[in-house]
Design an enzyme around this catalytic site. Structure first.
Site, PDB file in Angstrom:
ATOM      1  N   HIS A  20      80.882   9.065  -4.650  1.00 24.56           N
ATOM      2  CA  HIS A  20      81.546   9.025  -3.340  1.00 24.56           C
ATOM      3  C   HIS A  20      80.882   7.990  -2.448  1.00 24.56           C
ATOM      4  O   HIS A  20      79.678   8.025  -2.232  1.00 24.56           O
ATOM      5  CB  HIS A  20      81.489  10.405  -2.667  1.00 24.56           C
ATOM      6  CG  HIS A  20      82.531  11.347  -3.172  1.00 24.56           C
ATOM      7  ND1 HIS A  20      83.113  12.314  -2.390  1.00 24.56           N
ATOM      8  CD2 HIS A  20      83.133  11.439  -4.391  1.00 24.56           C
ATOM      9  CE1 HIS A  20      84.014  12.975  -3.105  1.00 24.56           C
ATOM     10  NE2 HIS A  20      84.034  12.462  -4.315  1.00 24.56           N
ATOM     11  N   TYR A  72      84.185  16.937   6.660  1.00 25.45           N
ATOM     12  CA  TYR A  72      83.412  17.873   7.477  1.00 25.45           C
ATOM     13  C   TYR A  72      84.156  17.987   8.813  1.00 25.45           C
ATOM     14  O   TYR A  72      84.305  16.980   9.522  1.00 25.45           O
ATOM     15  CB  TYR A  72      82.001  17.346   7.732  1.00 25.45           C
ATOM     16  CG  TYR A  72      81.078  17.369   6.519  1.00 25.45           C
ATOM     17  CD1 TYR A  72      80.209  18.432   6.302  1.00 25.45           C
ATOM     18  CD2 TYR A  72      81.065  16.312   5.604  1.00 25.45           C
ATOM     19  CE1 TYR A  72      79.354  18.455   5.209  1.00 25.45           C
ATOM     20  CE2 TYR A  72      80.211  16.326   4.509  1.00 25.45           C
ATOM     21  CZ  TYR A  72      79.363  17.400   4.312  1.00 25.45           C
ATOM     22  OH  TYR A  72      78.515  17.412   3.229  1.00 25.45           O
ATOM     23  N   PRO A 116      73.596  24.786   4.142  1.00 32.68           N
ATOM     24  CA  PRO A 116      74.263  23.878   3.205  1.00 32.68           C
ATOM     25  C   PRO A 116      74.880  22.625   3.842  1.00 32.68           C
ATOM     26  O   PRO A 116      75.260  21.703   3.128  1.00 32.68           O
ATOM     27  CB  PRO A 116      75.345  24.751   2.585  1.00 32.68           C
ATOM     28  CG  PRO A 116      75.565  25.863   3.550  1.00 32.68           C
ATOM     29  CD  PRO A 116      74.280  26.086   4.254  1.00 32.68           C
ATOM     30  N   LYS A 118      71.505  19.491   1.129  1.00 36.36           N
ATOM     31  CA  LYS A 118      70.159  19.017   0.814  1.00 36.36           C
ATOM     32  C   LYS A 118      69.360  19.936  -0.119  1.00 36.36           C
ATOM     33  O   LYS A 118      68.325  19.526  -0.649  1.00 36.36           O
ATOM     34  CB  LYS A 118      69.358  18.822   2.125  1.00 36.36           C
ATOM     35  CG  LYS A 118      69.840  17.638   2.942  1.00 36.36           C
ATOM     36  CD  LYS A 118      69.543  16.345   2.227  1.00 36.36           C
ATOM     37  CE  LYS A 118      70.308  15.168   2.774  1.00 36.36           C
ATOM     38  NZ  LYS A 118      70.851  14.268   1.774  1.00 36.36           N
ATOM     39  N   TYR A 121      72.023  11.306   4.858  1.00 38.74           N
ATOM     40  CA  TYR A 121      72.978  11.940   3.944  1.00 38.74           C
ATOM     41  C   TYR A 121      72.769  11.444   2.506  1.00 38.74           C
ATOM     42  O   TYR A 121      72.801  12.245   1.566  1.00 38.74           O
ATOM     43  CB  TYR A 121      74.413  11.666   4.406  1.00 38.74           C
ATOM     44  CG  TYR A 121      75.440  12.541   3.732  1.00 38.74           C
ATOM     45  CD1 TYR A 121      75.749  13.802   4.242  1.00 38.74           C
ATOM     46  CD2 TYR A 121      76.099  12.117   2.576  1.00 38.74           C
ATOM     47  CE1 TYR A 121      76.678  14.624   3.619  1.00 38.74           C
ATOM     48  CE2 TYR A 121      77.024  12.926   1.945  1.00 38.74           C
ATOM     49  CZ  TYR A 121      77.320  14.174   2.470  1.00 38.74           C
ATOM     50  OH  TYR A 121      78.235  14.986   1.840  1.00 38.74           O
TER      51      TYR A 121
HETATM   52  C1  PHB Z   1      79.893  21.753  -2.028  1.00 41.62           C
HETATM   53  O1  PHB Z   1      80.613  21.001  -2.674  1.00 41.62           O
HETATM   54  O2  PHB Z   1      79.706  22.932  -2.394  1.00 41.62           O
HETATM   55  C2  PHB Z   1      79.228  21.244  -0.812  1.00 41.62           C
HETATM   56  C3  PHB Z   1      79.375  19.911  -0.469  1.00 41.62           C
HETATM   57  C4  PHB Z   1      78.759  19.427   0.663  1.00 41.62           C
HETATM   58  C5  PHB Z   1      78.017  20.265   1.453  1.00 41.62           C
HETATM   59  C6  PHB Z   1      77.843  21.597   1.110  1.00 41.62           C
HETATM   60  C7  PHB Z   1      78.461  22.083  -0.025  1.00 41.62           C
HETATM   61  O3  PHB Z   1      77.449  19.772   2.576  1.00 41.62           O
END
Ligand code: PHB
Ligand code: APR
Length: 390
Positions: A72, A201, A293, A297, A385
């Site tokens: 990505h 997000y 989450p 990280k 990130y």
């Molecule tokens: C996930 O794909 O489970 C996932 C992706 C990004 C995040 C948290 C969880 O920030």
């Protein structure tokens, strides 16, 4: 039985450490209190930093990751009806992340360990580290009703937040830092194509939402929920209605919905215990720290910890030098705290907090507006990130 390093915990930390050490001829035994199938049934996050991918390559376990993982180059931040792309590659001079589930990482590391003929003891009950403040540590456990003892040079506590390793340390020797967030994440897995080719997000007055994925045909979606919520409160229909409300119209309208096959609620916390070394016992991964989450990280920190720890132990055996192991805790914690800060910041910016009210909401909007207008601010987000350097 005797070995060089006993590793408690067969999650990503313990398995990756085992591979990094065995590559250098250092003997390990891994003990886990549950079965292999149980470990592989746990659903966790799925964004790998380049450093984590490189470690998987280093131990020869990255073949499937490169075949099936999704690179990505950016992700979307949505708020106030806006959809802003964070271009990771542009902002970090070429870095990106790999979307590949943690369960798959664990699977690949287990396969590599089995292929190398290395010992893992699953379903080991009452695992206990002993005498790690002295020069003769050992670990005891029970298996099929029989008591066992493994003598070793070092013990690696890779046994997660609820593990026995951190709890075995004398009370006064450890300092713990904790922040509990007043909400949880309700997550689902569904075999529907992801709403967007990159992660979204979403900050929304109804609460945070995240659109992630496991493949081109499998989506992993989350919504911020109350800690009082029960899974029974959340039918699939309620989940789909809620997540679509929290996304800009264009995404809400194009989202494909379908039955979920996994649904769970996770609390969010930030936790760090210091130090990460007690004589001949080292903590790594979730045994030493937890991050919310937001920003994904957790697994990446586990990987950087075991990178530092493996280098320290390799130096010990190769050069008979304590310098690396003496410095492990400080080195690991310095990176850990930066990820703790980043995930706390991203959580604070993206979620609805009832206690901060309308003022808190306006501050978030100002912060997001600044973030997307300022290249400097976007760069700070992007470089955290994709992962700070080791
Ligand atoms: C996930 O794909 O489970 C996932 C992706 C990004 C995040 C948290 C969880 O920030
Ligand atoms: N004895 C033996 N094994 C134990 C014990 C115990 N008393 N307690 C826990 N374990 C095992 C668990 O069964 C689990 O398999 O330790 C393992 C720890 O694995 P994880 O919880 O996956 O922790 P870690 O390997 O550090 O991975 C960190 O996992 O929780 C996510 O977000 C986190 O992505 C991060 C990653």
């Amino acid at each position: 039985m005797r070995t060089q390093v006993v590793i408690i915990g067969s999650g990503p930390s313990g398995l990756l450490l085992g591979q990094l050490l065995s590559q250098q001829g250092i003997e390990t035994v891994i003990l886990d209190r549950v079965s292999k199938d149980y470990i592989l049934s746990r659903v966790r996050a799925g964004v790998l930093e380049e450093g984590t991918v490189q470690l998987m390559e280093k131990v020869g376990a990255a073949k499937r990751l490169h075949q099936e993982g999704l690179p990505h180059n950016g992700f979307s931040l949505t708020f106030d009806g806006r959809d802003h792309r964070i271009d990771l590659v542009d902002l970090t001079s070429g870095k990106r992340v790999m979307v590949y589930g943690q369960t798959e990482v664990t699977h690949d590391l287990m396969d590599a360990r089995e292929a190398a003929g290395l010992v893992t003891i699953y379903d080991a009950a009452d695992v206990e580290p002993h005498e790690f403040e002295g020069s003769g540590p050992y670990v005891t456990y029970r298996k099929d009703g029989i008591n066992h003892r493994i003598d070793c040079d070092f013990i690696a506590g890779c046994d997660g937040f609820h593990g026995v390793s951190r709890k075995s340390v004398a009370d006064g020797a450890i300092k713990e830092f904790e922040k509990i967030y007043p909400f949880g994440w309700l997550g689902i897995l569904a075999d529907v194509p992801p709403v967007n080719h990159e992660l979204i997000y979403a900050n929304h007055p109804r609460g945070f939402a995240l659109c992630s994925m496991r493949s081109h045909t499998r989506s992993r979606y989350y919504v911020q929920c109350s800690l009082e919520d029960r899974l029974e409160d959340w039918s699939d229909q309620r989940f789909w209605d809620e997540i679509r409300r929290r996304l800009p119209d264009s995404h809400a309208e194009s989202m494909v919905i379908g039955p979920s096959f996994e649904k769970s609620i996770a609390p969010l916390r930030s936790f760090v215990s210091e130090p990460m070394r007690f004589g001949r016992l080292f903590l790594a991964g979730d045994a030493a720290h937890i991050v919310p989450p937001t920003g994904a990280k957790g697994l990446n920190l586990a990987a950087s910890d075991v990178h530092y720890l493996s280098e320290a132990l390799i130096e010990f055996y190769r050069d008979r030098s304590d310098a690396g192991i003496d410095f492990y805790s400080q080195k690991a914690l310095s990176r850990v705290w930066k990820a703790v800060r980043f995930s706390w910041w991203m959580t604070t910016m993206m979620h609805r907090f009832t206690d901060t009210g309308d003022f808190g909401q306006r501050i978030q909007e100002a912060e997001l507006d600044y973030l997307v207008q300022s290249r400097a601010a976007s760069t700070a987000l992007a470089e955290n990130y994709v992962g700070l350097p080791y």
